[in-house]
Design a protein around this motif. Structure first.
Motif, PDB file in Angstrom:
ATOM      1  N   TRP A   1       0.830  -1.200   0.000  1.00 35.29           N
ATOM      2  CA  TRP A   1       0.000   0.000   0.000  1.00 35.29           C
ATOM      3  C   TRP A   1       0.866   1.253   0.000  1.00 35.29           C
ATOM      4  CZ3 TRP A   1      -5.081   0.062  -0.887  1.00 35.29           C
ATOM      5  CH2 TRP A   1      -5.801  -1.131  -0.700  1.00 35.29           C
ATOM      6  N   VAL A   2       1.887   1.256   0.846  1.00 39.65           N
ATOM      7  CA  VAL A   2       2.778   2.416   0.902  1.00 39.65           C
ATOM      8  C   VAL A   2       3.509   2.582  -0.424  1.00 39.65           C
ATOM      9  CG1 VAL A   2       4.828   3.374   2.015  1.00 39.65           C
ATOM     10  CG2 VAL A   2       3.068   2.249   3.399  1.00 39.65           C
ATOM     11  N   ALA A   3       4.023   1.464  -0.968  1.00 38.36           N
ATOM     12  CA  ALA A   3       4.734   1.531  -2.246  1.00 38.36           C
ATOM     13  C   ALA A   3       3.814   2.017  -3.357  1.00 38.36           C
ATOM     14  CB  ALA A   3       5.311   0.159  -2.594  1.00 38.36           C
ATOM     15  N   GLY A   4       2.571   1.538  -3.350  1.00 38.02           N
ATOM     16  CA  GLY A   4       1.620   1.965  -4.369  1.00 38.02           C
ATOM     17  C   GLY A   4       1.349   3.452  -4.311  1.00 38.02           C
ATOM     18  N   VAL A   5       1.170   3.975  -3.104  1.00 34.55           N
ATOM     19  CA  VAL A   5       0.914   5.410  -2.938  1.00 34.55           C
ATOM     20  C   VAL A   5       2.125   6.218  -3.394  1.00 34.55           C
ATOM     21  CG1 VAL A   5       0.536   7.239  -1.244  1.00 34.55           C
ATOM     22  CG2 VAL A   5      -0.780   5.119  -1.101  1.00 34.55           C
ATOM     23  N   VAL A   6       3.319   5.766  -3.020  1.00 39.46           N
ATOM     24  CA  VAL A   6       4.546   6.498  -3.377  1.00 39.46           C
ATOM     25  C   VAL A   6       4.742   6.513  -4.895  1.00 39.46           C
ATOM     26  CG1 VAL A   6       7.065   6.460  -3.235  1.00 39.46           C
ATOM     27  CG2 VAL A   6       5.695   6.096  -1.172  1.00 39.46           C
ATOM     28  N   VAL A   7       4.602   5.350  -5.527  1.00 36.99           N
ATOM     29  CA  VAL A   7       4.804   5.281  -6.978  1.00 36.99           C
ATOM     30  C   VAL A   7       3.719   6.065  -7.707  1.00 36.99           C
ATOM     31  CG1 VAL A   7       4.920   3.746  -8.985  1.00 36.99           C
ATOM     32  CG2 VAL A   7       5.989   3.060  -6.838  1.00 36.99           C
ATOM     33  N   ALA A   8       2.469   5.951  -7.253  1.00 37.04           N
ATOM     34  CA  ALA A   8       1.385   6.700  -7.885  1.00 37.04           C
ATOM     35  C   ALA A   8       1.610   8.201  -7.746  1.00 37.04           C
ATOM     36  CB  ALA A   8       0.045   6.307  -7.270  1.00 37.04           C
ATOM     37  N   ALA A   9       2.049   8.631  -6.573  1.00 36.18           N
ATOM     38  CA  ALA A   9       2.326  10.050  -6.361  1.00 36.18           C
ATOM     39  C   ALA A   9       3.461  10.527  -7.260  1.00 36.18           C
ATOM     40  CB  ALA A   9       2.681  10.298  -4.892  1.00 36.18           C
ATOM     41  N   ALA A  10       4.516   9.705  -7.377  1.00 37.82           N
ATOM     42  CA  ALA A  10       5.633  10.063  -8.255  1.00 37.82           C
ATOM     43  C   ALA A  10       5.168  10.167  -9.698  1.00 37.82           C
ATOM     44  CB  ALA A  10       6.747   9.027  -8.131  1.00 37.82           C
ATOM     45  N   LEU A  11       4.294   9.241 -10.104  1.00 35.94           N
ATOM     46  CA  LEU A  11       3.774   9.253 -11.472  1.00 35.94           C
ATOM     47  C   LEU A  11       2.961  10.511 -11.728  1.00 35.94           C
ATOM     48  CD1 LEU A  11       3.446   7.681 -14.123  1.00 35.94           C
ATOM     49  CD2 LEU A  11       1.473   6.516 -13.108  1.00 35.94           C
ATOM     50  N   VAL A  12       2.106  10.873 -10.787  1.00 42.55           N
ATOM     51  CA  VAL A  12       1.285  12.073 -10.937  1.00 42.55           C
ATOM     52  C   VAL A  12       2.161  13.322 -10.999  1.00 42.55           C
ATOM     53  CG1 VAL A  12      -0.417  13.546  -9.796  1.00 42.55           C
ATOM     54  CG2 VAL A  12      -0.767  11.069  -9.883  1.00 42.55           C
ATOM     55  N   VAL A  13       3.160  13.394 -10.114  1.00 44.67           N
ATOM     56  CA  VAL A  13       4.050  14.563 -10.084  1.00 44.67           C
ATOM     57  C   VAL A  13       4.793  14.700 -11.407  1.00 44.67           C
ATOM     58  CG1 VAL A  13       6.144  15.503  -9.036  1.00 44.67           C
ATOM     59  CG2 VAL A  13       4.316  14.621  -7.584  1.00 44.67           C
ATOM     60  N   VAL A  14       5.311  13.596 -11.922  1.00 48.42           N
ATOM     61  CA  VAL A  14       6.049  13.640 -13.189  1.00 48.42           C
ATOM     62  C   VAL A  14       5.138  14.112 -14.318  1.00 48.42           C
ATOM     63  CG1 VAL A  14       7.183  12.230 -14.946  1.00 48.42           C
ATOM     64  CG2 VAL A  14       7.753  11.908 -12.547  1.00 48.42           C
ATOM     65  N   ILE A  15       3.927  13.569 -14.390  1.00 46.85           N
ATOM     66  CA  ILE A  15       3.002  13.948 -15.459  1.00 46.85           C
ATOM     67  C   ILE A  15       2.610  15.415 -15.345  1.00 46.85           C
ATOM     68  CG2 ILE A  15       0.665  13.614 -16.350  1.00 46.85           C
ATOM     69  CD1 ILE A  15       0.970  10.639 -15.753  1.00 46.85           C
ATOM     70  N   VAL A  16       2.267  15.845 -14.129  1.00 48.16           N
ATOM     71  CA  VAL A  16       1.780  17.214 -13.933  1.00 48.16           C
ATOM     72  C   VAL A  16       2.877  18.238 -14.192  1.00 48.16           C
ATOM     73  CG1 VAL A  16       0.935  18.851 -12.206  1.00 48.16           C
ATOM     74  CG2 VAL A  16      -0.078  16.568 -12.370  1.00 48.16           C
ATOM     75  N   THR A  17       4.096  17.938 -13.749  1.00 45.93           N
ATOM     76  CA  THR A  17       5.174  18.937 -13.825  1.00 45.93           C
ATOM     77  C   THR A  17       5.917  18.939 -15.151  1.00 45.93           C
ATOM     78  OG1 THR A  17       6.753  17.398 -12.787  1.00 45.93           O
ATOM     79  CG2 THR A  17       5.526  18.897 -11.330  1.00 45.93           C
ATOM     80  N   THR A  18       5.841  17.879 -15.930  1.00 47.29           N
ATOM     81  CA  THR A  18       6.617  17.825 -17.177  1.00 47.29           C
ATOM     82  C   THR A  18       5.762  17.942 -18.433  1.00 47.29           C
ATOM     83  OG1 THR A  18       6.538  15.388 -17.291  1.00 47.29           O
ATOM     84  CG2 THR A  18       8.364  16.384 -16.079  1.00 47.29           C
ATOM     85  N   THR A  19       4.454  17.876 -18.289  1.00 46.10           N
ATOM     86  CA  THR A  19       3.578  17.995 -19.462  1.00 46.10           C
ATOM     87  C   THR A  19       3.354  19.472 -19.783  1.00 46.10           C
ATOM     88  OG1 THR A  19       2.443  15.941 -18.899  1.00 46.10           O
ATOM     89  CG2 THR A  19       1.320  17.421 -20.410  1.00 46.10           C
ATOM     90  N   PRO A  20       3.540  19.871 -21.043  1.00 40.62           N
ATOM     91  CA  PRO A  20       3.340  21.289 -21.414  1.00 40.62           C
ATOM     92  C   PRO A  20       1.849  21.605 -21.550  1.00 40.62           C
ATOM     93  CG  PRO A  20       3.966  20.001 -23.345  1.00 40.62           C
ATOM     94  CD  PRO A  20       4.032  19.063 -22.171  1.00 40.62           C
ATOM     95  N   TRP A  21       1.250  22.024 -20.455  1.00 40.31           N
ATOM     96  CA  TRP A  21      -0.198  22.227 -20.447  1.00 40.31           C
ATOM     97  C   TRP A  21      -0.620  23.444 -21.248  1.00 40.31           C
ATOM     98  CZ3 TRP A  21      -2.355  17.961 -19.104  1.00 40.31           C
ATOM     99  CH2 TRP A  21      -1.764  17.133 -18.135  1.00 40.31           C
ATOM    100  N   HIS A  22       0.223  24.476 -21.318  1.00 39.40           N
ATOM    101  CA  HIS A  22      -0.159  25.685 -22.048  1.00 39.40           C
ATOM    102  C   HIS A  22       1.046  26.231 -22.801  1.00 39.40           C
ATOM    103  CE1 HIS A  22      -0.966  30.033 -22.642  1.00 39.40           C
ATOM    104  NE2 HIS A  22      -2.197  29.610 -22.886  1.00 39.40           N
TER     105      HIS A  22
END
Length: 415
Positions: A12-33
């Protein structure tokens, strides 16, 4: 913390950590505008006849292609989430699980391919009627067979690996398996240009000449190291115009369809190449691969939470395949959203590099008409299938860029 509690909480902890890392990478590296866009309007740049042709094409094609997609999802789900999957495994009567699993995976893949064969053939007939497909029926069947073999090999490797990890480490199998899954994604993406692409096309170095020199100069101007420009013999299958970048590091390659070189004006080909250089400059393939690696690791942790030690039971192979299909289908909207933003950035990059919005708009029009691209797909199709912005959206970007830099481009259709 006691060992049983640690064992229960760790995934559960690993899942939350990896999911959070995935979300952060997508949100911060995707050129939204990138730039404020006017409302896309196909009628500004496409004639009534062009719009009608696209609408007719999609009206004839989509019932068959959609049915094929529904069947490709429904069949593995129906088998995997029912007792039929275990019964099929038992029916093989193979004592060694590492023999039975590959046979079952290949057989289920073949079954899905055969079930979708009629609707795929009807969709192919539509593309032939509109002059988009040029391949023989023999080559079409050969491509389907090769695709089945490659997909089977990939799924067999995944199934065997996961079951083997679960048999060796019944409690903690998910940890090394998650790492192995991430490494596998990296390896496949790196090797794809040299192992998979040659199974479908032949590639030759672009012949020396002014156009090749211009491409190499454009790459040098962009600061992108390009050793060669490869030409794919796409004309044996399609009249579509395209180019792409694949691989990363030493396997990165810039590929141009022979149809593009032969049928598009040189100045438009230059814009297409500039778009692909945008992908290379931003390391988009590597970026997507890293996101995929995080996603693969998270998927393995999720399998642990869903199946636990039952992952070691090879009789659940069909269930594993069903979960893979369900996961990829549910992840598609996010993957496509990110892809559309990445493609938009490459478009913007090509405008910045060439400073030629007029040719950019003409090129997007030409690609759309030749490829019979959807001008206004429904929202659900956009979310599930669209990896690129629509042609009117891409043209709107070109027009917005032109307005921003004081070089307005009038509509292509004069009314």
């Amino acid at each position: 913390m006691s060992e049983p509690n640690l064992t229960r909480l760790a995934p559960w902890v690993a899942g939350v950590v990896v999911a959070a890392a995935l979300v952060v990478v997508i949100v911060t590296t995707t050129p939204w505008h990138l730039i404020d866009l006017p409302t896309p309007n196909a009628s500004l740049d496409f004639t009534t006849a062009e719009i009608d042709r696209q609408n007719r094409f999609r009206h004839e094609l989509l019932p068959w292609s959609t049915t094929s997609w529904v069947l490709s999802v429904f069949v593995p789900l129906a088998i995997g989430f029912s007792p039929l999957g275990r019964r099929l495994y038992d029916a093989l009567k193979l004592r060694r699980w590492y023999f039975a699993v590959p046979v079952l995976v290949a057989a289920l893949g073949l079954l899905a391919s055969l079930i979708t064969l009629p609707t795929d053939a009807l969709a192919e007939r539509v593309t032939r009627n509109y002059g988009l497909s040029t391949e023989s029926w023999g080559l079409w069947l050969r491509d389907r067979a090769v695709n089945w073999v490659l997909m089977s090999l990939a799924l067999i490797a995944i199934a065997l690996g996961l079951i083997a990890f679960a048999k060796k480490w019944r409690t903690w199998w998910w940890a090394p398996a998650a790492i192995a899954a991430a490494v596998l994604v990296l390896g496949v993406s790196f090797a794809y240009p040299v192992l998979v692409e040659p199974r479908f096309n032949d590639f030759t170095s672009m012949a020396p000449g002014p156009q090749r020199d211009e491409f190499m100069q454009l790459a040098a101007q962009d600061g992108v190291p390009v050793k060669d420009v490869l030409v794919a013999d796409a004309s044996k299958r399609t009249t579509a115009l395209n180019a792409y970048v694949s691989g990363f590091g030493s396997t990165r390659r810039l590929v141009v369809y022979d149809t593009l070189l032969n049928n598009a004006p040189p100045e438009q080909v230059r814009l297409v190449v500039a778009h692909e250089l945008g992908h290379a400059a931003e390391d988009d393939v590597l970026h997507g691969t890293l996101i995929g690696a995080f996603g693969a690791a998270f998927s393995v942790v999720l399998l642990k939470l869903l199946l636990g030690a039952r992952m070691s039971d090879p009789r659940r192979t069909a269930l594993l395949l069903a979960l893979i299909v369900a996961g990829t289908t549910l992840a598609a909207p996010v993957q496509n959203l990110v892809s559309r933003r990445i493609e938009a950035r490459a478009d913007y990059h090509s405008l910045q590099l060439t400073k030629d919005p007029k040719t950019f708009i003409e090129m997007q029009h030409q690609l759309s008409v030749t490829n019979i691209s959807g001008l206004d797909p429904s929202r659900w199709r956009t979310w599930l299938f669209a990896t690129h912005p629509t042609p009117p959206e891409r043209i709107a970007m070109g027009r917005a860029w032109a307005d921003k830099y004081g070089t307005p481009v009038p509509p292509l259709v004069q009314r």
